[in-house]
Design an enzyme around this catalytic site. Sequence first.
Site, PDB file in Angstrom:
ATOM      1  N   GLU A 185       0.995  -1.037   0.137  1.00  0.00           N
ATOM      2  CA  GLU A 185       0.001   0.083   0.070  1.00  0.00           C
ATOM      3  C   GLU A 185       0.854   1.162   0.121  1.00  0.00           C
ATOM      4  OE1 GLU A 185      -1.570   1.843   3.320  1.00  0.00           O
ATOM      5  OE2 GLU A 185      -0.925   0.206   4.673  1.00  0.00           O
ATOM      6  N   VAL A 232      -5.598   0.209   2.813  1.00  0.00           N
ATOM      7  CA  VAL A 232      -5.539  -1.071   2.718  1.00  0.00           C
ATOM      8  C   VAL A 232      -6.861  -1.475   1.860  1.00  0.00           C
ATOM      9  CG1 VAL A 232      -6.206  -3.106   4.304  1.00  0.00           C
ATOM     10  CG2 VAL A 232      -4.213  -1.578   5.022  1.00  0.00           C
ATOM     11  N   ASP A 241     -11.567  -0.599   5.908  1.00  0.00           N
ATOM     12  CA  ASP A 241     -10.619  -1.902   5.798  1.00  0.00           C
ATOM     13  C   ASP A 241     -11.445  -3.098   6.044  1.00  0.00           C
ATOM     14  OD1 ASP A 241      -8.598   0.157   5.096  1.00  0.00           O
ATOM     15  OD2 ASP A 241      -7.214  -0.173   6.863  1.00  0.00           O
ATOM     16  N   LYS A 280      -3.241  -1.806  15.746  1.00  0.00           N
ATOM     17  CA  LYS A 280      -2.627  -0.783  16.512  1.00  0.00           C
ATOM     18  C   LYS A 280      -3.534  -0.691  18.027  1.00  0.00           C
ATOM     19  CE  LYS A 280       0.989   1.748  14.496  1.00  0.00           C
ATOM     20  NZ  LYS A 280       0.824   2.247  13.189  1.00  0.00           N
TER      21      LYS A 280
END
Length: 304
Positions: free
Chosen positions: A25, A106, A142, A159
Amino acid sequence: MTLPLTVLPEVAEALANGTPVVALESTIITHGMPFPQNVEMARSVEDVIREGGAVPATIAIMNGQIHIGLSSEELDRLGQTPDAMKLSRADLAVGLTSGRTGATTVAATMICARLAGIDVFATGGIGGVHRGAETTFDISADLPELGQTAVTVVAAGAKAILDLPKTLEVLETMGVPVIAYGQDAFPAFWSRDSGMRAPLRMDTPAEIAAAHLMRAKLGVPGGQLVANPIAEEDEIPAAVINPAIEAALADAERQGIAAKEVTPFLLDHIFRSTEGKSLASNIQLVLNNARLATKIATEITNQR
Ligand code: PSU
Ligand code: MN
């Protein structure tokens, strides 16, 4: 009107010959890391894929074309385009017709990879359900993309800036297999263990490739999320990363950051507050994911 797809000759040749290709990406380059580390990272990731015997295809939008694979000059230019658009499923078409330079998230990279016939894509972390989503409704595009586009995405989990339990719930609802690689725990980007068990576990690239091909055979739309833990030596201790995450979230709230700006704002904030430590591990985990993606892409070509 024809599909505005410009495929780099090296990538076109690989696709024609059945040589494995790994998509990459570009939002991570324009909105995820500062220059010049972003371009250095993008180059080393491509090198790692070549060393593994596959061909890298970094995906971005330039001059009204979806570029599948960037030349060295294009990569360099993209890394120094501070006003590049951040394009996801919602704005990919508009980004193309505008003629501007755009980086693909993404979700958008999955769409473009599929159009080019690429099965595997490596990145750092995916977008997910943000903390407080019960009031903001901030859920990354995503997640539904993984539920509808047939690409296997290799990431280091998600994350801890996100709400990880809610992210896993939405992935399940969307019908996305979440496969931890070589361990039971779902990894949390900067650390190997989020404290949650991943729904699925696989220990070899061959198993992941077989599941990818079986899903297509069944006619079940959508891809797979492979959650590959960061190497132990690259992990960031919770005592360092957690305060940085809390500070970033508090500042985002104070400044009223919303929509597409949220993720880049948090990433940049954490990078600055850890004095680059988070960036160094971020780069290592992308390389780690590219290595695994290369093996999965190779297995898919062998088993097909
Ligand atoms: N998470 C990361 N690093 C990133 C991104 C997410 O740890 O660089 C980027 C990816 O391109 C991802 C996008 O697709 O942010 C998600 O943005 P949003 O949360 O606005 O959907
Ligand atoms: Mn969002």
